[in-house]
Write a protein that holds these residues in place. Sequence first.
Motif, PDB file in Angstrom:
ATOM      1  N   GLU A  33      42.374  50.423  39.086  1.00 22.84           N
ATOM      2  CA  GLU A  33      41.357  49.498  39.509  1.00 22.84           C
ATOM      3  C   GLU A  33      42.215  48.148  40.091  1.00 22.84           C
ATOM      4  O   GLU A  33      41.480  47.628  40.871  1.00 22.84           O
ATOM      5  N   ASP A  34      43.033  47.724  39.478  1.00 22.79           N
ATOM      6  CA  ASP A  34      43.690  46.509  39.640  1.00 22.79           C
ATOM      7  C   ASP A  34      44.549  46.670  41.013  1.00 22.79           C
ATOM      8  O   ASP A  34      44.854  46.042  41.783  1.00 22.79           O
ATOM      9  N   LEU A  36      43.444  47.849  43.524  1.00 24.11           N
ATOM     10  CA  LEU A  36      42.770  47.708  44.734  1.00 24.11           C
ATOM     11  C   LEU A  36      42.023  46.250  44.805  1.00 24.11           C
ATOM     12  O   LEU A  36      41.396  45.766  45.814  1.00 24.11           O
ATOM     13  N   LYS A  37      42.806  45.450  43.978  1.00 28.38           N
ATOM     14  CA  LYS A  37      42.178  44.136  43.979  1.00 28.38           C
ATOM     15  C   LYS A  37      43.114  43.176  44.880  1.00 28.38           C
ATOM     16  O   LYS A  37      44.158  43.334  45.067  1.00 28.38           O
ATOM     17  N   ARG A  38      42.496  42.286  45.584  1.00 28.06           N
ATOM     18  CA  ARG A  38      42.833  41.341  46.441  1.00 28.06           C
ATOM     19  C   ARG A  38      42.679  39.978  45.897  1.00 28.06           C
ATOM     20  O   ARG A  38      41.796  39.639  45.199  1.00 28.06           O
ATOM     21  N   ILE A  39      43.378  38.967  46.304  1.00 24.20           N
ATOM     22  CA  ILE A  39      43.397  37.774  45.804  1.00 24.20           C
ATOM     23  C   ILE A  39      42.757  36.969  47.120  1.00 24.20           C
ATOM     24  O   ILE A  39      43.068  36.737  48.064  1.00 24.20           O
ATOM     25  N   GLU A  40      41.370  36.251  46.656  1.00 25.00           N
ATOM     26  CA  GLU A  40      40.476  35.672  47.474  1.00 25.00           C
ATOM     27  C   GLU A  40      40.297  36.224  48.984  1.00 25.00           C
ATOM     28  O   GLU A  40      40.073  35.463  50.212  1.00 25.00           O
ATOM     29  N   ASN A  41      40.255  37.688  49.010  1.00 28.62           N
ATOM     30  CA  ASN A  41      40.148  38.386  50.188  1.00 28.62           C
ATOM     31  C   ASN A  41      41.315  38.110  51.262  1.00 28.62           C
ATOM     32  O   ASN A  41      40.984  38.109  52.600  1.00 28.62           O
ATOM     33  N   HIS A  45      45.973  44.731  49.047  1.00 30.69           N
ATOM     34  CA  HIS A  45      45.955  45.080  47.858  1.00 30.69           C
ATOM     35  C   HIS A  45      47.309  46.016  47.558  1.00 30.69           C
ATOM     36  O   HIS A  45      47.977  46.498  48.539  1.00 30.69           O
ATOM     37  N   GLU A  84      38.979  47.352  54.733  1.00 31.60           N
ATOM     38  CA  GLU A  84      38.247  47.445  53.622  1.00 31.60           C
ATOM     39  C   GLU A  84      37.036  48.627  53.411  1.00 31.60           C
ATOM     40  O   GLU A  84      36.476  48.884  52.616  1.00 31.60           O
ATOM     41  N   MET A 155      52.024  40.219  42.992  1.00 30.30           N
ATOM     42  CA  MET A 155      50.591  40.677  42.444  1.00 30.30           C
ATOM     43  C   MET A 155      50.754  41.137  41.188  1.00 30.30           C
ATOM     44  O   MET A 155      49.429  40.815  40.511  1.00 30.30           O
ATOM     45  N   LEU A 159      48.037  39.606  38.447  1.00 30.93           N
ATOM     46  CA  LEU A 159      46.743  40.222  37.794  1.00 30.93           C
ATOM     47  C   LEU A 159      47.258  40.207  36.365  1.00 30.93           C
ATOM     48  O   LEU A 159      46.759  41.150  35.697  1.00 30.93           O
TER      49      LEU A 159
END
Length: 174
Positions: A33-34, A36-41, A45, A84, A155, A159
């Motif tokens: 899950e983490d 695939l996270k992006r920071i402020e788009n 990821h 995305e 990252m 995170l």
Amino acid sequence: MDTPKSTKMEVIIPAYRMHTQSFVNVLEGISEEDALKRIENKTNHIVWMAGNFVNMRYGLGWVLGLQTEDPYNDLFFQGKALDESIQYPSLAELQKSFHEVSPKVYQKLLKATDEELDELFEIGMNVPFVKETKLNFAGMCLGREDYLCGQIGLMRRILNYPGMKYDMNENLTY
């Protein structure tokens, strides 16, 4: 350490093996899950970064004559921009691919001759002080791997994961 055919590999081989360790370590404990996270788009990821790292291994192998193609080449070749709308492979799938290709590339690095490494390999960078040879391509691949591990390491911290450890797995021989 294994002995390469070419003394030109005496810097590349240890760096390659250290990057193998770093790749394993920097991804340690990161959840799918983490990943695939992006920071402020604004950032890629971790899955994209890991996929591009693995793609560099396949690319280096290809340049050295390895006839194995990255199953995710269409997603990561030449740093293709993150999209995305695409479902990317999982970290587990990328790690599996990494461990399949990396020992094969390592063997190619060990067997490379001076003549093979001196062969021209046009990268298209048009940098006057970089002779576009297979040897310099190998060096550029390692530079890209360093960059990606650093990005993944950053990252990790963003995170709320602990920083990457530098533990060495002596059974990881590539």
